[in-house]
Design a protein around this motif. Structure first.
Motif, PDB file in Angstrom:
ATOM      1  N   ALA A 100       0.860  -1.189   0.000  1.00 19.22           N
ATOM      2  CA  ALA A 100       0.000   0.000   0.000  1.00 19.22           C
ATOM      3  C   ALA A 100       0.891   1.233   0.000  1.00 19.22           C
ATOM      4  CB  ALA A 100      -0.924   0.014   1.219  1.00 19.22           C
ATOM      5  N   GLU A 108      -4.115  10.237   0.742  1.00 18.10           N
ATOM      6  CA  GLU A 108      -4.719   9.474  -0.352  1.00 18.10           C
ATOM      7  C   GLU A 108      -4.031   8.117  -0.330  1.00 18.10           C
ATOM      8  OE1 GLU A 108      -3.839  11.946  -3.715  1.00 18.10           O
ATOM      9  OE2 GLU A 108      -5.363  13.419  -3.160  1.00 18.10           O
ATOM     10  N   ALA A 128      -3.577   4.171  -1.575  1.00 15.71           N
ATOM     11  CA  ALA A 128      -3.785   3.256  -2.695  1.00 15.71           C
ATOM     12  C   ALA A 128      -3.389   1.848  -2.264  1.00 15.71           C
ATOM     13  CB  ALA A 128      -2.945   3.684  -3.892  1.00 15.71           C
ATOM     14  N   HIS A 129      -4.279   0.907  -2.555  1.00 20.91           N
ATOM     15  CA  HIS A 129      -4.015  -0.504  -2.258  1.00 20.91           C
ATOM     16  C   HIS A 129      -4.722  -1.363  -3.294  1.00 20.91           C
ATOM     17  CE1 HIS A 129      -4.071  -4.447  -0.467  1.00 20.91           C
ATOM     18  NE2 HIS A 129      -5.387  -4.402  -0.409  1.00 20.91           N
ATOM     19  N   ASN A 130      -3.956  -2.179  -3.979  1.00 11.23           N
ATOM     20  CA  ASN A 130      -4.528  -3.179  -4.888  1.00 11.23           C
ATOM     21  C   ASN A 130      -5.533  -2.588  -5.883  1.00 11.23           C
ATOM     22  OD1 ASN A 130      -4.330  -5.837  -5.626  1.00 11.23           O
ATOM     23  ND2 ASN A 130      -6.049  -6.494  -4.352  1.00 11.23           N
ATOM     24  N   GLY A 131      -5.198  -1.433  -6.437  1.00 10.33           N
ATOM     25  CA  GLY A 131      -6.068  -0.785  -7.410  1.00 10.33           C
ATOM     26  C   GLY A 131      -7.194   0.043  -6.804  1.00 10.33           C
ATOM     27  N   GLN A 132      -7.354   0.000  -5.497  1.00  7.52           N
ATOM     28  CA  GLN A 132      -8.383   0.787  -4.825  1.00  7.52           C
ATOM     29  C   GLN A 132      -7.761   2.079  -4.314  1.00  7.52           C
ATOM     30  OE1 GLN A 132      -9.359  -2.474  -1.997  1.00  7.52           O
ATOM     31  NE2 GLN A 132     -11.485  -1.983  -2.539  1.00  7.52           N
ATOM     32  N   ARG A 133      -8.564   3.142  -4.240  1.00 14.99           N
ATOM     33  CA  ARG A 133      -8.100   4.428  -3.723  1.00 14.99           C
ATOM     34  C   ARG A 133      -9.057   4.890  -2.632  1.00 14.99           C
ATOM     35  NH1 ARG A 133      -3.907   6.066  -6.088  1.00 14.99           N
ATOM     36  NH2 ARG A 133      -3.986   8.220  -5.433  1.00 14.99           N
ATOM     37  N   PHE A 134      -8.482   5.328  -1.535  1.00 19.20           N
ATOM     38  CA  PHE A 134      -9.251   5.795  -0.390  1.00 19.20           C
ATOM     39  C   PHE A 134      -8.696   7.144   0.055  1.00 19.20           C
ATOM     40  CE2 PHE A 134      -8.947   1.162  -0.135  1.00 19.20           C
ATOM     41  CZ  PHE A 134     -10.289   0.803  -0.126  1.00 19.20           C
ATOM     42  N   ASP A 147     -14.368   6.214   0.671  1.00 16.01           N
ATOM     43  CA  ASP A 147     -14.296   5.664  -0.683  1.00 16.01           C
ATOM     44  C   ASP A 147     -15.130   6.631  -1.515  1.00 16.01           C
ATOM     45  OD1 ASP A 147     -14.224   4.243  -3.010  1.00 16.01           O
ATOM     46  OD2 ASP A 147     -15.157   2.433  -2.201  1.00 16.01           O
ATOM     47  N   ASP A 165     -13.097  -6.287   4.736  1.00 13.91           N
ATOM     48  CA  ASP A 165     -12.540  -6.858   3.512  1.00 13.91           C
ATOM     49  C   ASP A 165     -11.150  -6.288   3.191  1.00 13.91           C
ATOM     50  OD1 ASP A 165     -13.893  -4.437   3.003  1.00 13.91           O
ATOM     51  OD2 ASP A 165     -14.103  -4.914   0.873  1.00 13.91           O
ATOM     52  N   LEU A 166     -10.738  -5.216   3.889  1.00 11.78           N
ATOM     53  CA  LEU A 166      -9.366  -4.730   3.760  1.00 11.78           C
ATOM     54  C   LEU A 166      -8.460  -5.658   4.562  1.00 11.78           C
ATOM     55  CD1 LEU A 166      -9.670  -0.855   4.224  1.00 11.78           C
ATOM     56  CD2 LEU A 166      -9.024  -2.077   2.142  1.00 11.78           C
TER      57      LEU A 166
END
Length: 157
Positions: A66, A79, A81-87, A103, A128-129
């Motif tokens: 991450a 910001e 980023a993890h495994n294509g996800q952005r939070f 999200d 799920d994270l």
């Protein structure tokens, strides 16, 4: 529900637990924005690239799991980023130490102190994270708490 509790009163090591069951140790570095996370005997490195302006990284065995960018030195916001996800991980108010995980525009989690003066954090993040990523977000929040405490101590001194 996760908790991050200092191992002792002045400790820089936090015991992370989920529903009362310990799952990790998070050891904050004394002088740098870095830490070591131990989960199930595996060591993870958490650190800031460079000294003042780089990204914050969660790494295991040389692989980046991450990454968090802090777009402004003046805002309590990351910001992530993890495994294509952005939070977005951001402080909810200038007067409180609570953080929200977003999200997009939807708040999906919270990280907050157990009480007003507590160093213990109560964390509600999406299950799920992966635990490592949730621990990374806890570390980011603890870094900002530490910065705030240092700034307050400097102002009082």
């Amino acid at each position: 529900m996760l908790h991050a509790r200092p191992k002792s009163w002045l400790s820089n090591t936090y015991l992370l637990s989920e529903d009362g069951v310990p799952f990790a140790d998070l050891k904050l570095a004394a002088l740098r924005e870095a830490a070591t996370l131990y989960i199930d005997g595996e060591e993870h490195r958490l650190y800031r690239e460079g000294w003042a302006s780089g990204d914050f990284i969660l790494e295991r065995n040389g692989a980046i799991l991450a990454r968090a960018t802090k777009p402004s030195a003046f805002r309590h916001l990351f910001e992530v980023a993890h495994n294509g996800q952005r939070f977005i991980l951001k402080r909810e108010s200038a007067w409180r130490r609570e953080f929200g995980l977003y999200d997009g525009a939807t708040r999906i989690g919270t990280l907050a102190p157990e009480s007003v003066w507590s160093r213990t954090a109560v964390v509600n993040l999406p299950p799920d994270l992966p635990l490592t990523v949730r621990a990374f977000m806890i570390w980011l929040m603890l870094l900002l708490w530490r910065r705030d405490d240092s700034a307050a101590a400097s102002a009082a001194g």
